[in-house]
Design a protein around this motif. Structure first.
Motif, PDB file in Angstrom:
ATOM      1  N   ASP A 124       5.545   3.335   1.384  1.00  0.00           N
ATOM      2  CA  ASP A 124       5.103   1.872   1.130  1.00  0.00           C
ATOM      3  C   ASP A 124       4.791   1.235   2.448  1.00  0.00           C
ATOM      4  N   ALA A 125       3.609   0.607   2.461  1.00  0.00           N
ATOM      5  CA  ALA A 125       3.298   0.310   3.996  1.00  0.00           C
ATOM      6  C   ALA A 125       2.369  -1.152   3.815  1.00  0.00           C
ATOM      7  N   TYR A 126       2.737  -2.166   4.733  1.00  0.00           N
ATOM      8  CA  TYR A 126       2.036  -3.494   4.734  1.00  0.00           C
ATOM      9  C   TYR A 126       0.993  -3.146   5.830  1.00  0.00           C
ATOM     10  N   TYR A 127      -0.024  -3.881   5.986  1.00  0.00           N
ATOM     11  CA  TYR A 127      -1.222  -3.733   6.718  1.00  0.00           C
ATOM     12  C   TYR A 127      -1.726  -4.944   7.176  1.00  0.00           C
ATOM     13  N   GLU A 128      -1.896  -5.048   8.777  1.00  0.00           N
ATOM     14  CA  GLU A 128      -2.398  -6.233   9.267  1.00  0.00           C
ATOM     15  C   GLU A 128      -3.017  -5.854  10.541  1.00  0.00           C
ATOM     16  N   ASP A 129      -4.041  -6.376  10.839  1.00  0.00           N
ATOM     17  CA  ASP A 129      -4.870  -6.099  12.035  1.00  0.00           C
ATOM     18  C   ASP A 129      -4.696  -4.980  12.618  1.00  0.00           C
ATOM     19  N   GLY A 130      -4.982  -3.685  12.042  1.00  0.00           N
ATOM     20  CA  GLY A 130      -4.826  -2.320  12.670  1.00  0.00           C
ATOM     21  C   GLY A 130      -3.514  -1.845  12.825  1.00  0.00           C
ATOM     22  N   VAL A 131      -2.560  -2.393  11.891  1.00  0.00           N
ATOM     23  CA  VAL A 131      -1.231  -1.581  12.055  1.00  0.00           C
ATOM     24  C   VAL A 131      -0.879  -1.850  10.840  1.00  0.00           C
TER      25      VAL A 131
ATOM     26  N   ASN B  34       0.660  -1.178  -0.002  1.00  0.00           N
ATOM     27  CA  ASN B  34       0.064   0.101  -0.202  1.00  0.00           C
ATOM     28  C   ASN B  34       0.889   1.217   0.134  1.00  0.00           C
ATOM     29  N   VAL B  35       0.526   2.366  -0.763  1.00  0.00           N
ATOM     30  CA  VAL B  35       1.273   3.575  -0.763  1.00  0.00           C
ATOM     31  C   VAL B  35       0.053   4.299   0.222  1.00  0.00           C
ATOM     32  N   ILE B  36       0.796   4.777   1.412  1.00  0.00           N
ATOM     33  CA  ILE B  36       0.051   5.746   2.459  1.00  0.00           C
ATOM     34  C   ILE B  36       0.742   6.950   2.576  1.00  0.00           C
ATOM     35  N   SER B  37       0.137   8.123   2.908  1.00  0.00           N
ATOM     36  CA  SER B  37       0.653   9.232   3.535  1.00  0.00           C
ATOM     37  C   SER B  37       0.759   9.236   4.740  1.00  0.00           C
ATOM     38  N   LEU B  38       2.002   9.495   5.189  1.00  0.00           N
ATOM     39  CA  LEU B  38       2.285   9.424   6.670  1.00  0.00           C
ATOM     40  C   LEU B  38       2.637  10.907   7.145  1.00  0.00           C
ATOM     41  N   ALA B  39       1.924  11.448   7.912  1.00  0.00           N
ATOM     42  CA  ALA B  39       2.167  12.566   8.691  1.00  0.00           C
ATOM     43  C   ALA B  39       2.796  12.636   9.848  1.00  0.00           C
TER      44      ALA B  39
END
Length: 157
Positions: free
Chosen positions: A46-53, A21-26
């Motif tokens: 780039d981010a990997y998602y799992e169970d609310g993290v 995933n591409v996320i914007s991190l502020a």
């Protein structure tokens, strides 16, 4: 199934399953504005998602890690997915630390197209950053439906 469980299922379908995933991190910059106010800082990662993290591979000496060390409160938005959230950022340490073995395996799969090219795992500053979501909103069909999450209390309205 509760509204929270429904929403978590949608988040997993959209962002989970080994997806890159591409996320914007502020974050809040370490530098203040000219009038002494906190200055926000945002970047795409780039981010990997799992169970609310969301998990990110990064560098311990990067501005984002330094900023999170000073103030762990962050915000994220998943690009073009109508999901935005607040959370707590935490540096999980060196990618080769034995405590990171399980998440490392998952990130290497999710980021297989570029992981080795972009990261030097032998450098002890190559680290994992976790964003533990606290509150967030998922908008479905341009506002036809909303999920307002409280991840800490495992509820949604």
């Amino acid at each position: 199934m509760s509204k929270f469980e429904e929403g978590m299922k949608i988040l997993n379908e959209r962002f989970g399953n080994n997806k890159d995933n591409v996320i914007s991190l502020a974050t809040i910059s370490l530098e203040q504005s000219e009038d002494g106010k906190p200055r926000p800082c945002v970047r795409d990662v780039d981010a990997y998602y799992e169970d609310g993290v969301f998990y990110i591979v990064t560098y311990a000496l990067s501005n984002k890690v330094k900023q999170i060390s000073a103030n762990p409160e962050v915000s994220i938005s998943v690009n073009f997915e109508d999901f935005f959230s607040s959370g707590i950022g935490k540096n999980l340490g060196w990618v080769l630390d034995p405590s990171n073995a399980q998440i490392r395996d998952k990130l290497r799969i999710a980021f297989k197209d570029w992981y080795d090219f972009a990261n030097n795992e032998n450098d002890k500053n190559c680290c994992f950053l976790a964003i533990y979501l606290t509150k967030g909103t998922l908008r479905i069909d341009h506002g036809a439906e909303f999920y307002h999450f409280d991840f800490e209390n495992k509820s949604a309205t």
